[in-house]
Design an enzyme around this catalytic site. Structure first.
Site, PDB file in Angstrom:
ATOM      1  CD  GLU A   1     -39.042 -15.232 -30.440  1.00 30.75           C
ATOM      2  OE1 GLU A   1     -39.567 -16.342 -30.447  1.00 30.75           O
ATOM      3  OE2 GLU A   1     -37.943 -15.002 -30.950  1.00 30.75           O
TER       4      GLU A   1
ATOM      5  N   GLY B   1     -37.839 -21.175 -25.085  1.00 35.12           N
ATOM      6  CA  GLY B   1     -37.413 -22.549 -24.868  1.00 35.12           C
ATOM      7  C   GLY B   1     -37.305 -22.958 -23.421  1.00 35.12           C
TER       8      GLY B   1
ATOM      9  CG  ASN C   1     -36.968 -20.019 -35.501  1.00 32.74           C
ATOM     10  OD1 ASN C   1     -36.347 -20.569 -36.417  1.00 32.74           O
ATOM     11  ND2 ASN C   1     -36.365 -19.293 -34.578  1.00 32.74           N
ATOM     12  CG  LEU C   2     -39.234 -25.504 -38.817  1.00 34.30           C
ATOM     13  CD1 LEU C   2     -39.281 -26.428 -40.029  1.00 34.30           C
ATOM     14  CD2 LEU C   2     -40.245 -25.938 -37.765  1.00 34.30           C
TER      15      LEU C   2
ATOM     16  CB  SER D   1     -42.432 -20.955 -23.564  1.00 36.82           C
ATOM     17  OG  SER D   1     -41.050 -21.173 -23.328  1.00 36.82           O
TER      18      SER D   1
END
Length: 228
Positions: free
Chosen positions: A152, A158, A6-7, A188
């Site tokens: 997630e 992050g 996922n950019l 992460s």
């Protein structure tokens, strides 16, 4: 193992072209890779990975300012979409009604869906994770054949803080009682923990954020598992 990148709001058209070239030069035909790129990077070229959309509006086209419809995705051959990411839910305010509409539209068109679910730290510490995740899945057809579910935990996205293997295994095992869809873990994921995460029986892959933004870093994660 499935590897999804996922950019997010990263990469220009030019930098993604370089990113894609690096992946195409190094991926093998056996690697199962999806890259959710920014819309501005779409170019319609064939790659060794699947190019996916981070977001879309459930319409062919229409008066929806700033949104991306099916006609636009069709132009680039996009038929893989990300739905329900916590940043879309929490930051951009997507409600369950909208997520349901997106899911049903994607199903109608036979798209591959990666559907994200996850709980906050408050819910996790209260011991309500399983009930919360189950509720997040109530609006979608868990038997849809082109469905992949990504767990997630919001508190691990992050932050550099990943859930423990025991925590991940417990939740993925629970989710596997609700659906036969492949289950991914995200939160992460990096070079230090990916090998251990991959050993979890119910884990069929990973959804990678920050560690996927650099093509070489992402390749290192893939190589660590698929070619060991």
């Amino acid at each position: 193992m499935k590897f999804a990148a996922n950019l997010k709001c990263n990469h220009t058209r030019a930098s993604f072209k370089q990113y894609a070239q690096i992946l195409d030069e190094n991926l093998s035909s056996n690697d199962d890779v999806i890259v959710f790129a920014p819309f501005t990077a779409f170019e319609g070229e064939k790659h060794k990975f699947t190019l996916g959309a981070q977001n879309f509006y459930p319409c062919e086209n229409g008066a929806f300012t700033g949104e991306i419809g099916k006609a636009m995705l069709d132009e680039f051959g996009i038929n893989c979409v990300l739905i329900g990411h916590s940043e879309r839910r929490e930051v951009l305010g997507e409600c369950e009604e909208m997520l349901k509409a997106k899911f049903e539209f994607a199903v109608k068109n036979g798209w591959h869906i990666v559907y994200c679910i996850g709980e906050s730290l408050e819910i996790n510490e209260a011991g309500d994770t399983k009930e919360f995740l189950k509720k997040q899945l109530e609006n979608i057809d868990l038997g849809y054949l082109n469905l992949t579910i990504a767990y997630e935990p919001i508190w691990a996205i992050g932050t550099g803080k990943s859930a423990t293997n025991e925590q991940i295994a417990e939740i993925l095992d629970f989710l596997s009682t609700l659906t036969t869809a492949p289950l991914l873990y995200g939160g992460s994921v990096n070079a230090k923990n990916i090998a251990q995460i991959a050993q979890i029986k119910s884990c069929k892959g990973v959804l990678v954020g920050t560690a996927s933004w650099d093509a070489h870093n992402f390749l290192n994660l893939i190589k660590a598992l698929s070619r060991e």
